[in-house]
Motif scaffolding. Structure first.
Motif, short mmCIF file in Angstrom:
data_model
loop_
_atom_site.label_atom_id
_atom_site.label_comp_id
_atom_site.label_asym_id
_atom_site.label_seq_id
_atom_site.Cartn_x
_atom_site.Cartn_y
_atom_site.Cartn_z
N ALA A 294 0.84 -1.20 0.00
CA ALA A 294 0.00 0.00 0.00
C ALA A 294 0.87 1.25 0.00
CB ALA A 294 -0.91 -0.01 1.22
N SER A 295 0.31 2.33 -0.54
CA SER A 295 1.09 3.57 -0.58
C SER A 295 0.42 4.72 0.14
CB SER A 295 1.35 3.96 -2.04
OG SER A 295 0.16 3.84 -2.78
N GLY A 296 -0.90 4.62 0.45
CA GLY A 296 -1.57 5.69 1.19
C GLY A 296 -1.28 5.56 2.68
N PHE A 297 -1.18 6.69 3.36
CA PHE A 297 -0.91 6.71 4.79
C PHE A 297 -1.93 5.86 5.54
CE2 PHE A 297 0.99 9.92 8.04
CZ PHE A 297 1.10 8.91 8.98
N LYS A 298 -3.23 6.17 5.28
CA LYS A 298 -4.28 5.44 5.99
C LYS A 298 -4.37 3.99 5.53
CE LYS A 298 -8.27 7.43 6.96
NZ LYS A 298 -9.53 8.17 6.71
N ALA A 299 -4.07 3.75 4.26
CA ALA A 299 -4.17 2.37 3.75
C ALA A 299 -3.15 1.48 4.45
CB ALA A 299 -3.95 2.35 2.25
N GLY A 346 -4.46 11.70 10.35
CA GLY A 346 -5.49 12.71 10.09
C GLY A 346 -4.92 14.11 10.13
N ILE A 347 -4.03 14.36 11.10
CA ILE A 347 -3.45 15.71 11.20
C ILE A 347 -2.63 16.01 9.95
CG2 ILE A 347 -1.86 17.15 12.51
CD1 ILE A 347 -2.68 15.61 15.02
N VAL A 348 -1.84 15.02 9.51
CA VAL A 348 -1.02 15.23 8.33
C VAL A 348 -1.89 15.49 7.11
CG1 VAL A 348 0.56 14.07 6.74
CG2 VAL A 348 0.91 13.87 9.21
N LEU A 349 -2.94 14.65 6.97
CA LEU A 349 -3.86 14.79 5.85
C LEU A 349 -4.50 16.17 5.85
CD1 LEU A 349 -4.77 12.69 3.74
CD2 LEU A 349 -6.79 12.31 5.14
N HIS A 350 -4.89 16.59 7.05
CA HIS A 350 -5.58 17.86 7.23
C HIS A 350 -4.64 19.01 6.92
CE1 HIS A 350 -8.25 20.67 9.46
NE2 HIS A 350 -9.15 19.80 9.06
N ALA A 351 -3.39 18.89 7.38
CA ALA A 351 -2.46 20.01 7.26
C ALA A 351 -1.87 20.12 5.86
CB ALA A 351 -1.34 19.87 8.29
N GLN A 356 -0.65 10.43 0.22
CA GLN A 356 0.29 9.43 -0.28
C GLN A 356 1.62 9.54 0.47
OE1 GLN A 356 -0.30 7.00 -2.68
NE2 GLN A 356 -2.41 7.69 -2.32
N LEU A 357 2.06 8.41 1.01
CA LEU A 357 3.25 8.44 1.87
C LEU A 357 4.49 8.92 1.13
CD1 LEU A 357 2.88 5.24 4.03
CD2 LEU A 357 3.14 7.56 4.86
N ARG A 358 4.62 8.54 -0.16
CA ARG A 358 5.90 8.87 -0.81
C ARG A 358 6.02 10.36 -1.10
NH1 ARG A 358 4.51 9.12 -6.36
NH2 ARG A 358 2.52 8.07 -6.60
N ARG A 359 4.93 11.12 -1.02
CA ARG A 359 5.02 12.56 -1.25
C ARG A 359 5.18 13.32 0.05
NH1 ARG A 359 0.30 12.52 -4.66
NH2 ARG A 359 0.85 11.56 -6.65
N LEU A 360 5.25 12.59 1.17
CA LEU A 360 5.36 13.27 2.46
C LEU A 360 6.79 13.19 2.95
CD1 LEU A 360 2.14 11.85 4.09
CD2 LEU A 360 2.51 14.20 3.39
N GLY A 361 7.26 14.24 3.62
CA GLY A 361 8.61 14.20 4.18
C GLY A 361 8.87 15.43 5.02
N ALA A 422 8.61 -2.71 10.41
CA ALA A 422 8.88 -1.95 9.20
C ALA A 422 7.79 -0.91 8.95
CB ALA A 422 8.97 -2.91 8.01
N VAL A 423 6.53 -1.34 9.16
CA VAL A 423 5.41 -0.41 8.94
C VAL A 423 5.51 0.76 9.90
CG1 VAL A 423 2.93 -0.16 9.21
CG2 VAL A 423 3.84 -2.09 7.93
N ALA A 424 5.89 0.47 11.15
CA ALA A 424 6.05 1.54 12.12
C ALA A 424 7.07 2.54 11.61
CB ALA A 424 6.49 0.97 13.47
N GLY A 425 8.14 2.04 11.03
CA GLY A 425 9.13 2.94 10.47
C GLY A 425 8.59 3.72 9.28
N ILE A 426 7.83 3.01 8.46
CA ILE A 426 7.31 3.65 7.24
C ILE A 426 6.37 4.80 7.59
CG2 ILE A 426 5.81 3.26 5.25
CD1 ILE A 426 7.00 0.41 5.13
N VAL A 427 5.52 4.59 8.61
CA VAL A 427 4.52 5.62 8.87
C VAL A 427 5.00 6.70 9.83
CG1 VAL A 427 2.56 4.12 8.40
CG2 VAL A 427 3.44 4.30 10.73
N SER A 428 6.12 6.48 10.54
CA SER A 428 6.54 7.55 11.45
C SER A 428 7.84 8.19 11.01
CB SER A 428 6.66 7.02 12.88
OG SER A 428 7.77 6.15 12.96
#
Lengths: 912, 130
Positions: A294-299, A346-351, A356-361, A422-428
């Motif tokens: 998956a590539s979406g934050f929530k997904a 949600g905060i990230v999405l809102h702000a 999409q995770l790969r566009r966030l940094g 790994a997922v914990a690393g990916i999302v935080s």
């Protein structure tokens, strides 16, 4: 505070939300959050009692006859869930207020109402001791979840996801209902606590496997197990506050709740535990792979939730007390870190408006507190000491080693937990701390309302393990005890020493780190494997829905062909087949009833009727057919007369006369010759069907009259007619007194039919009044004698009405004869003049009659239509009158008005 | 005699149904009329025939004399006759309305509510009387 009061508080808050949003504006959510917070505190107040083994139970009788009582019961396990529901609920409400701050008040109000309703339904589910009540609340959570997933109803994806979630969880709900009904049928009780007392009975009952399958289906759909898991990732269409609450912390755990509740009852069944372990393991594996794809934050979060749910199902399946401890521990840990991560997403999405995770940094600079909360939560998720996630993971491995299983579950658990790392690393780490090519631009910063939830939960998750004894003694131990139904000493500590569990944890961490390091490669590799889509349940769901729709279309086209003749033919055929089957099944043999002396008059009348009916079929002229039908009717009337039924004869005669007048008016404008509409084979088939029907009637009647006759009802009516009904015509007394309510209904039917006929032509758009052509210089005889005859017949009708209680006659016949009088006048002088003679609108007369009949039953102090009687008149000449006469006058007016109205319509329409 | 009553009733029922199976609305209406009369005879026979005296209590007597007809089916049939009249009148009114609106009395041509897939589109709802 009583448990009922807690539920009522939730409902009240949901109801008050719209008003509060209107008046309190932006503080509404904070105020509303006080309700779940109050519930949370009240539950904490009850926890010492529960801990000491004294569950709180309250009962309110609901449907005692069916064994359904509103019984609420707070034991250790339901306390654990209630605290999660109300605690996270309070934070979600605050969060939602901030999340929707820029939205219109109506949207905010709708969301807050739904989320509070949902919380109440959840509380109801976990507190119910009665399974039927549990089912009702369970379904309520499905329905509210449907509304929340489809909250943005303008989006087609959201609507599809909502329907999908509803169908999958609703299907599981049906299975649950089936299981509950089976339990009720087997043991005669719906009470969980009663079931626990009789656990071996359920496990040994022959239907226990069915019950188990039903419960498993319900739990697997609700808790998103393979192959039903697909609805959960799709449900991420819901607004993030709803996702955080429903799809991580609470609703999806209801399935686990159900499984744990039934573990004690169903686990003795052979293979039950293996099924749980197998489904849990498959779900974990599939969800882990999907999480990496998956590539979406929530997904990503959603798939990791599915994996966690798989772990929980496996834990229910594993035997040994440690498994239950691990279950409860993981429930707590997961609710804490996963809700936090959803809040952060949600905060990230809102702000940023970017999902999409790969566009966030590089968001740690702009959203520092969010980043901190996400970091804490993901450390817990990765199972790093000293977080609570570490404690729960150690318990998981301990449970697996202690259980009677071989290595397979352990291998799966290591793999899946490594993926979780790994997922914990990916999302935080990636969106917050490792800068991308450029830090993602932020539209606005963090607000206190948005931050409260994640920070509180993350800090609790970090702090819990520092003093694990408090939560162990008060929450975990009572919960485990009430799952296993036996006291268990739970020892939870951060440091166990060098154990196999520690070794496994280390292994998980190293493997997870590796997966994380190569996660981009793995992600793109897995995404190239298109075959993985095929095994996802989503495709199966799509195909299933399409197949159902196609089948429905085929069935509809087959059944609803629109051919009236075939509809009727099918109905009759089904009736005949049913009759034949029943006769064959009960072994009934047709018998002949040759009793009764042959009466030449009656035989003659029967022959005339049959010949007339044959003539109807043979005749192709409408007029001839009408005459023949009339002949059959008149023969019937005479048959009534020679069989001691003068009332019926009188009625049938009037009806025949009126039918001639009515039908000529309605039918004469139509083509008078009728060409055959059926081909020869069709006619032959219909004749066969009609013959079958006739034979069925013949056989039925003969068998019926061969039975001994039960005169009880007849005798009672005959005996009571004079002393209680004060009438000597038993038929009329039955109509207006004994069975007056039936008669009232039938009078209403006539009034309704009139209403339909009246409005039928009004709808045709042309004014009937304008088209009232005076086409009548009818027959000379009528023109001369019409008016005297009218008065004569009208007077006769009133006479028939009044004497009806003691002699043949009554309201029905009187009304028909009265209508006949107006029919004569219509024929003689036209509908217009007849209408003027009537003075009032016939519909008004019919309505008045119906009202009179209705009102006549309202005597003070006695049941409806239980007519009262009194004596009036000067001494000596007393006259007995009762409200029955009012009733009969009402019937008279309704029939008179109704039939006259139809007549008037017939003549106005037919004249054109 | 009971056999003859049953036989005649059965024939009337069969003929009524045969007419109702027709695709011609007028014949269907006639079938409804025949069938409702025939079913009344069924009800009457369910209460047994044979007696010829009406169920009336003589003046001053407490109950009916022996050998009177059964009043219960009569009460049932009486309302059924009147309702049968209303039913047939309603049916006839519908037939006339259908003729005015659709210009046909053949049920095959009445497909506004359940149109066929493609083969035979029903007549336009506003088709006028020829």
């Amino acid at each position: 505070m009583s448990l009922f009061a807690l539920l009522a508080l939730g409902f009240l808050a949901a109801g008050a939300a719209p008003r509060l949003v209107r008046h309190a504006g932006r503080f509404a959510a904070t105020l509303l959050a006080l309700v779940p917070a109050t519930i949370f505190v009240a539950l904490l107040g009850l926890s010492p009692r529960v801990r000491d083994g004294m569950p709180v139970a309250e009962t309110w009788p609901w449907v005692p006859a069916l064994g359904i009582d509103l019984t609420l019961r707070l034991d250790g396990f339901s306390l654990l869930f209630s605290l999660m529901i109300s605690g996270v609920g309070a934070l979600v409400v605050v969060y939602a207020g901030a999340y929707f701050a820029e939205k219109p008040a109506a949207v905010r109000a709708r969301f807050l109402t739904l989320i509070l309703l949902f919380m109440t339904a959840m509380l109801g589910t976990v507190l119910s001791d009665n399974l039927v009540v549990l089912f009702l609340f369970w379904e309520a959570t499905s329905i509210v979840s449907f509304l929340l997933v489809g909250f943005e109803a303008g989006s087609a994806t959201a609507r599809r996801a909502a329907v999908q979630a509803l169908l999958v969880t609703g299907g599981g709900g049906l299975a649950l209902l089936g299981g509950i009904v089976l339990i009720g049928a087997e043991l005669g009780t719906y009470s969980l606590s009663a079931l626990y007392a009789r656990a071996p009975e359920l496990a040994n009952s022959p239907r226990a496997p069915l019950v188990a399958v039903a419960i498993l289906l319900a739990a697997f759909t609700k808790s998103a197990q393979y192959p039903f898991y697909f609805w959960l990732p799709n449900a991420m269409q819901a607004p993030t506050p709803a996702s955080a609450y429903l799809h991580s912390a609470t609703m999806v755990k209801l399935g686990i709740f159900l499984l744990a509740r039934f573990e004690y009852l169903l686990a003795p069944l052979p293979g039950y535990r293996s099924v749980l372990v197998a489904f849990g393991a498959v779900t974990m594996l599939v969800a882990s792979v999907q999480a990496l794809r998956a590539s979406g934050f929530k997904a990503v979060l959603a798939y990791s939730t599915v994996a966690s749910l798989g772990i929980l199902v496996m834990l229910v399946g594993l035997d040994g007390p440690v498994a239950s401890v691990a279950l409860v521990g993981f429930l707590v840990a997961h609710a804490l870190y996963k809700a936090t991560l959803f809040f952060c997403a949600g905060i990230v999405l809102h702000a940023t408006g970017e999902g999409q995770l790969r566009r966030l940094g590089g968001l740690a600079r702009t959203l520092p507190l969010t980043a901190a909360a996400a970091l804490l939560a993901s450390l817990s998720m990765a199972g790093i000491p000293p977080f609570f996630g570490f404690v729960s993971k150690e318990l998981l491995f301990e449970a697996q080693i202690e259980s009677s299983w071989e290595a397979a579950p352990i291998v799966v658990a290591v793999l899946v937990n490594a993926t979780m790392v790994a997922v914990a690393g990916i999302v935080s780490l990636r969106p917050f701390f490792i800068p991308g090519r450029a830090a993602t631009p932020v539209l606005h910063g963090e607000t206190p309302g948005l931050l409260l939830g994640p920070l509180v939960l993350a800090v609790i998750g970090a702090g819990l393990s520092l003093r694990p004894d408090i939560v162990t003694r008060n929450i975990i131990e009572p919960a485990v005890r009430d799952v296993l139904r036996t006291p268990v000493a739970v020892e939870v500590s951060l440091w166990h020493g060098f154990t196999p569990m520690l070794l496994l944890s280390g292994l998980v961490f190293v493997a997870g780190g590796a997966i994380w390091f190569f996660s981009r490669t793995i992600h793109s590799f897995l995404n190239r494997l298109r075959g993985l889509d095929r095994i996802s349940g989503d495709a199966l769901y799509e195909r299933g829905i399409a197949a159902v729709l196609r089948a429905a279309e085929r069935v509809t086209r087959r059944l609803q062909h629109g051919d009236l003749r075939r509809y009727l033919g099918t109905t009759v055929l089904a009736l005949l087949v049913a009759c034949a089957v029943v006769m064959w099944r009960v072994g009934a043999r047709p018998s002949l009833d040759l009793s009764g002396p042959v009466r030449p008059v009656a035989v003659g009348l029967l022959v005339v009727a049959v010949l007339a009916a044959v003539a109807v079929v043979r005749s192709r002229s409408t007029i001839a057919a009408l005459v023949a039908v009339g002949l059959a009717g008149v023969s019937t009337a005479l048959l009534y007369l020679v069989n001691g039924a003068p009332d019926l004869a009188l009625t049938q005669f009037s009806v025949e006369a009126l039918l001639v007048v009515l039908l000529t008016a309605f039918v004469l404008p139509l083509p008078l010759a009728t060409a055959p509409t059926r081909s020869r084979p069709e006619r032959r088939w219909d004749a066969a069907l009609a013959t079958g029907f006739g034979i069925a009637v013949l056989v039925g009647l003969q068998s019926l009259t061969n039975q001994p006759f039960d005169r009880a009802l007849t005798d009672a009516y005959e005996r009571l007619s004079v002393p209680e009904g004060f009438g000597r015509n038993v038929v009329n007394v039955i109509l207006v007194d004994f069975r007056a309510l039936d008669t009232l209904g039938e009078t209403a039917v006539i009034a309704m039919a009139t209403l339909v006929v009246w409005s039928l032509f009004r709808m045709s758009g042309r004014s009937p009044e304008a088209a009232d052509a005076p086409r009548m210089p009818g027959a000379f005889v009528l023109a001369v004698q019409g008016r005297p005859l009218f008065w004569l017949v009208l007077a006769m009708s009133i006479l028939i009405l009044l004497r009806g209680h003691n002699e043949p006659g009554g309201g029905f016949v009187g009304g028909l004869v009265g209508a006949l009088a107006f029919a004569i006048l219509t024929l003689a002088e036209g509908a217009d003049r007849a209408g003027r003679t009537m003075r009032f609108h016939p519909m008004a007369i019919a309505g008045l009659g119906l009202a009179l009949a209705l009102a006549s039953g309202l005597a003070p102090g006695c049941p409806y239509l239980d007519h009262s009687w009194g004596t009036i008149g000067p001494a000596g000449v007393s006259l007995k009158v009762g409200t029955t006469i009012l009733f009969d006058v009402g019937v008279y007016l309704a029939v008179l008005g109704g039939v006259t109205a139809m007549l008037r319509r017939a003549y106005r329409e037919g004249a054109r | 005699m009971n056999l003859l009553y049953a036989l005649a009733t059965a024939i009337l029922c069969g003929i009524g149904l045969y007419l109702m199976l027709s695709r011609h609305l007028v014949r269907m209406a006639l079938g409804v009329s025949l069938l409702s009369a025939a079913i009344n005879l069924v009800i009457l026979q369910a209460g047994r025939l044979g007696a010829v005296l009406p169920p009336l209590v003589a003046e001053g007597a407490a109950t009916v004399a022996a050998g009177t007809a059964n009043p219960v089916p009569q009460a049932l049939v009486l309302t059924a006759i009147v309702i049968g009249l209303a039913l047939v009148a309603l049916f006839a009114a519908l037939v006339l309305a259908a003729w005015i609106k659709l210009g046909t009395l053949d049920t095959r041509a009445m497909r506004a509510a359940e149109p066929t897939a493609a083969a035979e589109p029903g007549p336009a709802p506003d088709a006028v009387k020829p």
